[in-house]
Design a protein around this motif. Sequence first.
Motif, mmCIF file in Angstrom:
data_model
loop_
_atom_site.group_PDB
_atom_site.id
_atom_site.type_symbol
_atom_site.label_atom_id
_atom_site.label_comp_id
_atom_site.label_asym_id
_atom_site.label_seq_id
_atom_site.Cartn_x
_atom_site.Cartn_y
_atom_site.Cartn_z
ATOM 1 N N GLN A 220 8.039 10.256 -3.060
ATOM 2 C CA GLN A 220 9.149 9.548 -3.723
ATOM 3 C C GLN A 220 9.989 8.822 -2.687
ATOM 4 N N LEU A 221 9.923 7.513 -2.730
ATOM 5 C CA LEU A 221 10.706 6.697 -1.800
ATOM 6 C C LEU A 221 11.899 6.113 -2.549
ATOM 7 N N THR A 222 13.071 6.201 -1.960
ATOM 8 C CA THR A 222 14.265 5.619 -2.581
ATOM 9 C C THR A 222 14.769 4.511 -1.673
ATOM 10 N N ILE A 223 14.882 3.326 -2.245
ATOM 11 C CA ILE A 223 15.249 2.149 -1.454
ATOM 12 C C ILE A 223 16.520 1.546 -2.044
ATOM 13 N N THR A 224 17.531 1.387 -1.218
ATOM 14 C CA THR A 224 18.733 0.687 -1.675
ATOM 15 C C THR A 224 18.656 -0.720 -1.103
ATOM 16 N N GLY A 225 18.539 -1.698 -1.989
ATOM 17 C CA GLY A 225 18.319 -3.076 -1.542
ATOM 18 C C GLY A 225 19.482 -3.600 -0.706
ATOM 19 N N VAL A 226 19.150 -4.467 0.253
ATOM 20 C CA VAL A 226 20.180 -5.106 1.088
ATOM 21 C C VAL A 226 19.980 -6.622 0.989
ATOM 22 N N PRO A 227 21.047 -7.434 1.262
ATOM 23 C CA PRO A 227 20.896 -8.890 1.108
ATOM 24 C C PRO A 227 19.959 -9.504 2.139
ATOM 25 N N GLU A 228 19.923 -8.915 3.341
ATOM 26 C CA GLU A 228 19.148 -9.540 4.435
ATOM 27 C C GLU A 228 18.588 -8.501 5.383
ATOM 28 N N LEU A 229 17.494 -8.852 6.029
ATOM 29 C CA LEU A 229 16.959 -8.005 7.101
ATOM 30 C C LEU A 229 16.914 -8.848 8.381
ATOM 31 N N HIS A 230 16.810 -8.171 9.505
ATOM 32 C CA HIS A 230 16.774 -8.881 10.792
ATOM 33 C C HIS A 230 15.621 -8.346 11.642
ATOM 34 N N GLY A 231 15.327 -9.002 12.726
ATOM 35 C CA GLY A 231 14.247 -8.573 13.620
ATOM 36 C C GLY A 231 14.521 -7.198 14.221
ATOM 37 N N ALA A 232 13.482 -6.526 14.669
ATOM 38 C CA ALA A 232 13.613 -5.194 15.273
ATOM 39 C C ALA A 232 12.364 -4.961 16.128
ATOM 40 N N THR A 233 12.362 -3.842 16.836
ATOM 41 C CA THR A 233 11.211 -3.526 17.703
ATOM 42 C C THR A 233 10.553 -2.245 17.231
ATOM 43 N N ALA A 234 9.235 -2.207 17.259
ATOM 44 C CA ALA A 234 8.523 -0.984 16.850
ATOM 45 C C ALA A 234 7.245 -0.845 17.673
ATOM 46 N N THR A 235 6.826 0.398 17.860
ATOM 47 C CA THR A 235 5.546 0.666 18.524
ATOM 48 C C THR A 235 4.593 1.218 17.471
ATOM 49 N N VAL A 236 3.467 0.556 17.309
ATOM 50 C CA VAL A 236 2.486 0.954 16.290
ATOM 51 C C VAL A 236 1.919 2.331 16.646
ATOM 52 N N ILE A 237 1.768 3.186 15.640
ATOM 53 C CA ILE A 237 1.216 4.528 15.883
ATOM 54 C C ILE A 237 -0.259 4.434 16.326
ATOM 55 N N PRO A 238 -0.749 5.467 17.020
ATOM 56 C CA PRO A 238 -2.167 5.471 17.411
ATOM 57 C C PRO A 238 -3.078 5.490 16.175
ATOM 58 N N ASP A 239 -4.252 4.939 16.326
ATOM 59 C CA ASP A 239 -5.189 4.812 15.213
ATOM 60 C C ASP A 239 -5.884 6.153 14.938
ATOM 61 N N ARG A 240 -5.502 6.793 13.849
ATOM 62 C CA ARG A 240 -6.060 8.133 13.567
ATOM 63 C C ARG A 240 -7.541 8.017 13.176
ATOM 64 N N ILE A 241 -7.944 6.869 12.646
ATOM 65 C CA ILE A 241 -9.344 6.712 12.248
ATOM 66 C C ILE A 241 -10.223 6.565 13.496
ATOM 67 N N GLU A 242 -9.732 5.796 14.459
ATOM 68 C CA GLU A 242 -10.491 5.669 15.716
ATOM 69 C C GLU A 242 -10.551 7.026 16.418
ATOM 70 N N ALA A 243 -9.418 7.748 16.434
ATOM 71 C CA ALA A 243 -9.397 9.071 17.086
ATOM 72 C C ALA A 243 -10.426 9.988 16.413
ATOM 73 N N GLY A 244 -10.437 9.991 15.076
ATOM 74 C CA GLY A 244 -11.385 10.834 14.336
ATOM 75 C C GLY A 244 -12.821 10.428 14.633
ATOM 76 N N THR A 245 -13.053 9.125 14.784
ATOM 77 C CA THR A 245 -14.407 8.645 15.082
ATOM 78 C C THR A 245 -14.872 9.166 16.452
ATOM 79 N N PHE A 246 -13.973 9.136 17.454
ATOM 80 C CA PHE A 246 -14.345 9.663 18.766
ATOM 81 C C PHE A 246 -14.540 11.177 18.734
ATOM 82 N N MET A 247 -13.741 11.864 17.892
ATOM 83 C CA MET A 247 -13.944 13.321 17.771
ATOM 84 C C MET A 247 -15.357 13.597 17.252
ATOM 85 N N VAL A 248 -15.771 12.843 16.244
ATOM 86 C CA VAL A 248 -17.112 13.045 15.689
ATOM 87 C C VAL A 248 -18.172 12.668 16.736
#
Length: 435
Positions: A220-248
């Motif tokens: 259940q996600l609850t979102i309160t709308g805002v008039p505007e958004l702005h730029g931000a910085t994020a680091t993409v999470i590691p690829d769990r599918i690639e990790a699982g593939t190497f485990m196999v």
Amino acid sequence: MGEKLVIEGGRKLSGRVQVSGSKNSALPLLAATLLASEGKTVLKNVPDLRDIQTQIAILRDLGVNIEKREPSTLACRVEHERSSCARYELVSQMRASICVLGPLLAKRGYAKVSLPGGCVIGLRPVDLHVKGLRALGAEIDLDHGYLVARAPKGRLRGARIFLGGSMGSSVLATANTLMAACLADGKTIIEGAACEPEVNDLAHLLNRMGATIEGIGTPQLTITGVPELHGATATVIPDRIEAGTFMVAAAMTGSDMLIENVVLDHLGAVVDKLAEVGVYVREEEEGVVRVHRDSPDLRAVHMTTLPYPGYPTDIQAQLVSMLAVAKGISVVTEKVFPDRFIHLAELNRMGADIHKEGASAIVRGVEKLAGAPVMASDLRASAALVLAGLVAEGTTEIHRVYHIDRGYEKIEAKLKALGASVTRVEDKTGGAPCD
Ligand code: UD1
């Protein structure tokens, strides 16, 4: 002219391998950059993959300026909003491109997005995407293969939405509805939301862009709308599918391999299933795991794919490849994409003994596989064929290798560094166009 991978099987692998950023996270994060009214959105740890290049091309068409800063950092800024049309030529190459629909509609009040293509893993409807956006007040029509969506008076409005479908939650329908709800007037509650780590990654970026999302990681996600958004910085999470593939890969080849950049919390169901097979995954240091097999034989298991935190459909084909050489009979059931079994016939060409009954694969383990020419049919199926090739006797040639390039960064370089014999060569037999 296409390319093929040529694998000489039977080598033990050893050493360290680094998992790249998650493709399935980076794609919606890139789409979210459309929502910013000002500033740059900087995404780090973005893998260099064909699907990412397709998404970049779509966003550039839509007026986003994207600069590559370091090998895996992209700085994205909306420069103009002249076109809100995502063309068939690009969208048809990759299903995930549908996640530009929600942001375009919410930010610009109008979106025209071709119905997507993507992997050939059965019917992939978009009814939940449409349902989520219509609940927010959008008017959506299908016009000559394009979804045309309008927000009355340019704004969406918050609503309570149940987004579960007949196959459970939908990752990208949740992403689309979530992104749109951030700029809607008032409050939105999404029930039956997908809980995949990639959805959480998106929600965290949106909050950094100024959105107000609560319940991240829950259905259940609850979102309160805002008039505007702005730029931000994020680091993409590691690829769990690639990790699982190497485990196999480590499990199948009985190798001593360290896999780096792994979030074990994202792989609970996979680690649990591997333990049943007789393969143990231990965290050596933070984010670094070692895979260890307790006996020369792998044990047969039963497995059913499910939405997160269940066993991921994206590591189903790889598990089937491993069970093809396990001792005993395994039953693998698909509850996310019931038709996702195109790899079975190709594995059988290599000597596997697998048949399909409804949405299940019945896998009778064989002593060994034999190298053969095989055809990659979709992204994860091609990973399964690579794994089979690593343990097969003799040479395996995997045609239509462009499928694997959609989702595995530098796959042959990574495998070669571990000691595998994998070469990419021109495929003189030709590759069929991307289906
Ligand atoms: C995402 C992943 C894909 C993964 C899949 C399931 C990306 C880029 N791709 O795809 O790798 O295999 O999640 O974990 O993140 N469905 C409907 N109606 C819809 C949408 C989906 O019935 O409108 C059904 C699908 O047919 C399927 C199930 O819901 O049976 C789950 O699909 P979904 O989660 O939407 O997959 P994607 O988000 O497209």
